[in-house]
Design a protein around this motif. Structure first.
Motif, PDB file in Angstrom:
ATOM      1  N   THR A  14       0.861  -1.185   0.000  1.00 54.30           N
ATOM      2  CA  THR A  14       0.000   0.000   0.000  1.00 54.30           C
ATOM      3  C   THR A  14       0.896   1.233   0.000  1.00 54.30           C
ATOM      4  N   LYS A  17       0.701   9.012  -0.829  1.00 55.11           N
ATOM      5  CA  LYS A  17       1.454  10.227  -1.154  1.00 55.11           C
ATOM      6  C   LYS A  17       0.470  11.317  -1.552  1.00 55.11           C
ATOM      7  N   GLU A  41      14.582   5.296  -0.484  1.00 54.95           N
ATOM      8  CA  GLU A  41      13.453   6.015   0.111  1.00 54.95           C
ATOM      9  C   GLU A  41      13.445   5.742   1.607  1.00 54.95           C
ATOM     10  N   GLY A  43      11.297   5.718   4.785  1.00 52.06           N
ATOM     11  CA  GLY A  43       9.865   5.610   5.038  1.00 52.06           C
ATOM     12  C   GLY A  43       9.261   4.583   4.103  1.00 52.06           C
ATOM     13  N   VAL A  44       9.102   3.363   4.616  1.00 54.71           N
ATOM     14  CA  VAL A  44       8.617   2.253   3.776  1.00 54.71           C
ATOM     15  C   VAL A  44       7.130   1.998   4.057  1.00 54.71           C
ATOM     16  N   SER A  49       5.189   2.181  -2.055  1.00 49.94           N
ATOM     17  CA  SER A  49       5.948   3.200  -2.799  1.00 49.94           C
ATOM     18  C   SER A  49       7.229   2.596  -3.362  1.00 49.94           C
ATOM     19  N   ASP A  66      13.465   2.120   7.156  1.00 51.79           N
ATOM     20  CA  ASP A  66      12.371   2.423   8.083  1.00 51.79           C
ATOM     21  C   ASP A  66      12.799   2.053   9.495  1.00 51.79           C
ATOM     22  N   ILE A  67      12.243   2.751  10.448  1.00 51.72           N
ATOM     23  CA  ILE A  67      12.551   2.457  11.853  1.00 51.72           C
ATOM     24  C   ILE A  67      11.848   1.163  12.281  1.00 51.72           C
ATOM     25  N   ASP A  68      10.760   0.836  11.611  1.00 60.40           N
ATOM     26  CA  ASP A  68      10.067  -0.431  11.864  1.00 60.40           C
ATOM     27  C   ASP A  68      10.592  -1.499  10.905  1.00 60.40           C
ATOM     28  N   GLN A  85      16.433   7.134  11.012  1.00 62.16           N
ATOM     29  CA  GLN A  85      16.997   8.077  10.047  1.00 62.16           C
ATOM     30  C   GLN A  85      17.703   9.258  10.724  1.00 62.16           C
ATOM     31  N   ASP A 104      10.858  10.386   3.071  1.00 60.73           N
ATOM     32  CA  ASP A 104       9.434  10.331   3.424  1.00 60.73           C
ATOM     33  C   ASP A 104       9.304   9.562   4.737  1.00 60.73           C
ATOM     34  N   GLY A 105      10.192   9.913   5.687  1.00 63.66           N
ATOM     35  CA  GLY A 105      10.222   9.191   6.960  1.00 63.66           C
ATOM     36  C   GLY A 105       9.329   9.837   7.998  1.00 63.66           C
ATOM     37  N   GLN A 111      14.955  14.783  12.159  1.00 64.55           N
ATOM     38  CA  GLN A 111      15.124  13.653  11.221  1.00 64.55           C
ATOM     39  C   GLN A 111      15.479  14.166   9.829  1.00 64.55           C
TER      40      GLN A 111
HETATM   41  C1  LIG Z   1       4.734   8.513   5.591  1.00 64.87           C
HETATM   42  S1  LIG Z   1       5.222   6.899   5.999  1.00 64.87           S
HETATM   43  C2  LIG Z   1       6.036   6.351   4.552  1.00 64.87           C
HETATM   44  C3  LIG Z   1       5.101   6.197   3.410  1.00 64.87           C
HETATM   45  C4  LIG Z   1       5.680   5.591   2.159  1.00 64.87           C
HETATM   46  N1  LIG Z   1       6.915   6.197   1.762  1.00 64.87           N
HETATM   47  C5  LIG Z   1       4.653   5.744   1.063  1.00 64.87           C
HETATM   48  O1  LIG Z   1       4.845   6.568   0.148  1.00 64.87           O
HETATM   49  O2  LIG Z   1       3.644   5.057   1.119  1.00 64.87           O
HETATM   50  C6  LIG Z   1       6.489   7.225   7.143  1.00 64.87           C
HETATM   51  C7  LIG Z   1       7.320   6.048   7.580  1.00 64.87           C
HETATM   52  O3  LIG Z   1       8.470   6.567   8.214  1.00 64.87           O
HETATM   53  C8  LIG Z   1       8.851   5.707   9.242  1.00 64.87           C
HETATM   54  N2  LIG Z   1       9.636   6.447  10.226  1.00 64.87           N
HETATM   55  C9  LIG Z   1       9.200   7.256  11.230  1.00 64.87           C
HETATM   56  N3  LIG Z   1      10.228   7.703  11.949  1.00 64.87           N
HETATM   57  C10 LIG Z   1      11.350   7.185  11.382  1.00 64.87           C
HETATM   58  C11 LIG Z   1      12.734   7.270  11.691  1.00 64.87           C
HETATM   59  N4  LIG Z   1      13.171   7.991  12.736  1.00 64.87           N
HETATM   60  N5  LIG Z   1      13.609   6.604  10.923  1.00 64.87           N
HETATM   61  C12 LIG Z   1      13.183   5.858   9.861  1.00 64.87           C
HETATM   62  N6  LIG Z   1      11.879   5.730   9.536  1.00 64.87           N
HETATM   63  C13 LIG Z   1      10.975   6.385  10.288  1.00 64.87           C
HETATM   64  C14 LIG Z   1       7.535   5.191   9.814  1.00 64.87           C
HETATM   65  O4  LIG Z   1       7.742   3.958  10.479  1.00 64.87           O
HETATM   66  C15 LIG Z   1       6.670   5.104   8.569  1.00 64.87           C
HETATM   67  O5  LIG Z   1       6.667   3.794   8.077  1.00 64.87           O
END
Ligand SMILES: C[S@@+](CC[C@H](N)C(=O)[O-])C[C@H]1O[C@@H](n2cnc3c(N)ncnc32)[C@H](O)[C@@H]1O
Length: 216
Positions: A14, A17, A41, A43-44, A49, A66-68, A85, A104-105, A111
């Motif tokens: 999924t 954006k 990228e 933010g996964v 994406s 991604d942090i998760d 990040q 996109d994190g 960050q």
């Molecule tokens: C907006 S979503 C990404 C959406 C995705 N890129 C898309 O287009 O569908 C943000 C993601 O950033 C991750 N995130 C939040 N804080 C973060 C960090 N400190 N380091 C890395 N990833 C992080 C979150 O876990 C989340 O999955």
């Protein structure tokens, strides 16, 4: 195929954006479409994406951060790294250089700015660094203080450092040596900075700045 079509044709996951991003990406990413680029990228989330980028850049190798734990989205062409990040050591542990980096994190000021400072030097010549969701600069809950918008505006000043220096030299003879210092640590290799609603495209290319062509 434009980016929205690539999103609709994605193989998995999924994604979410803002609508205008698709238009902007079609404009600024056209030159990379058929090249064997490396794209990161940050933010996964749902993985879609990354799958969309693979449709859009068929020859690309993709790195998702991604942090998760998002390792379930890894494929032959998509590599996943799990970490923060805002942690320079973690970012430094991700190997290689990149042609496109998209942030996109978590969208906090810290960050966005730490990632940019760590990763812009890892961008190849001709590459593009994109920060999404810059509207968080106007939302204090994302950190406030020295916002990423302010940081990017300072970056615009810093790429004109040649003008500040030449003005100092001719008019102040060095007396105001510390008057205009580059505020941002990354002022090398930026060819252009382009803003659209909530996003910024920073193009890396070492071009000679402040050079005139005179034809008579
Ligand atoms: C907006 S979503 C990404 C959406 C995705 N890129 C898309 O287009 O569908 C943000 C993601 O950033 C991750 N995130 C939040 N804080 C973060 C960090 N400190 N380091 C890395 N990833 C992080 C979150 O876990 C989340 O999955």
């Amino acid at each position: 195929m434009n980016l929205l079509e690539a999103a609709k044709n994605r193989k998995s996951g999924t994604l979410s954006k803002w609508e205008n991003y698709f238009r902007e990406y079609d404009t600024y990413f056209a030159e990379y479409r058929e090249r064997p680029i490396r794209l990161m990228e940050i933010g996964v989330q749902g993985g879609g994406s990354l799958s969309m980028w693979k449709e859009y850049f068929p020859k690309a190798k993709i790195v998702g951060v991604d942090i998760d734990d998002c390792s379930r989205f890894a494929t032959d062409d998509i590599e996943i790294f799990t970490g923060d990040q805002a942690n320079p050591a973690f970012l430094g542990s991700i190997p290689g250089t990149f042609d496109i980096i998209i942030d996109d994190g978590g969208h906090t000021m810290k960050q966005q700015q730490i990632s940019f400072k760590c990763l812009f030097p890892r961008l190849n010549e001709g590459g593009m660094y994109v920060i999404e969701d810059l509207h968080t600069s106007y939302w204090p809950e994302f950190g406030g203080g020295y916002t990423t918008m302010s940081f990017l505006k300072d970056l615009i000043d810093d790429i004109h450092d040649w003008a500040r220096k030449s003005h100092r030299a001719s008019f102040f003879r060095g007396r105001l040596r510390h008057f205009h210092q580059a505020k941002t640590p990354v002022d090398n290799g930026i060819r252009s900075i382009t803003f659209a609603d909530s996003m910024c495209f920073i193009k890396k290319e070492h071009v000679e700045k402040g050079k005139q062509i005179k034809l008579s």
